[in-house]
Design an enzyme around this catalytic site. Structure first.
Site, PDB file in Angstrom:
ATOM      1  N   ASP A   1       0.537  -1.033   0.523  1.00 22.27           N
ATOM      2  CA  ASP A   1      -0.092   0.156  -0.003  1.00 22.27           C
ATOM      3  C   ASP A   1       0.803   0.907   0.201  1.00 22.27           C
ATOM      4  OD1 ASP A   1      -2.058   1.746   0.151  1.00 22.27           O
ATOM      5  OD2 ASP A   1      -2.743   0.394   1.247  1.00 22.27           O
TER       6      ASP A   1
ATOM      7  N   HIS B   1      -0.336   4.636   0.236  1.00 23.41           N
ATOM      8  CA  HIS B   1      -1.278   5.495   0.556  1.00 23.41           C
ATOM      9  C   HIS B   1      -0.771   6.112   1.681  1.00 23.41           C
ATOM     10  CE1 HIS B   1      -4.405   3.130  -1.529  1.00 23.41           C
ATOM     11  NE2 HIS B   1      -5.164   4.317  -2.091  1.00 23.41           N
TER      12      HIS B   1
END
Length: 146
Positions: free
Chosen positions: A13, A15
């Site tokens: 990920d 983000h």
């Protein structure tokens, strides 16, 4: 002396916005925050918790694959002899429709607290204070000394 927490986005990920907001909120609340950034491996979380003598590890994931990324994480903490609070939050499951079910899954995996992507950072910080048994006086002292 500030309480140390480890913060990062697990797995593949990338983000970053959520942990940036959380880092700022935790720092303003008087915690020493070690932000591991994005695409953090389980081993990096364990190593950072051990080397910084952290009291809590906060794992973020927004791309929906947190279950796969977090599987076995608590075994690694145990193998390293670490007893830390563990929180996980974000969009933890693809197509997440029943957060209570998702929450139960992560609690069974060993996480102390499980948050959805809509959780206000102050709510998580209040629970962290509660779980670390910080008194108001201690929290105020952390802010003054920190």
């Amino acid at each position: 002396m500030p309480r140390t927490v480890i913060l990062g986005v697990i797995g593949s990920d990338a983000h970053v916005v959520g942990i940036t907001i959380l880092e700022q909120a935790l720092s303003a609340a008087g915690f020493e925050v070690i932000n591991l950034g994005v695409q953090t491996s389980q081993d990096e979380f364990v190593s950072a918790a051990k080397s910084h003598d952290a009291e809590a590890v906060l794992v973020s994931s927004l791309y929906g694959h947190a279950r796969q990324d977090c599987e076995g994480l608590h075994d690694k903490f145990d193998d390293a002899g670490l007893d830390v609070l563990t929180y996980v939050g974000g969009n933890l499951a693809v197509g997440q429709s029943d957060f209570e079910e998702t929450q139960a899954t992560f609690r069974q995996m060993g996480f102390d607290r499980v948050f959805d992507a809509e959780t206000d950072p102050e709510e998580a910080i209040e629970m962290l204070r509660e779980d670390l048994q910080l008194t108001t006086t201690e929290t105020e002292q952390i802010r003054v000394d920190g």
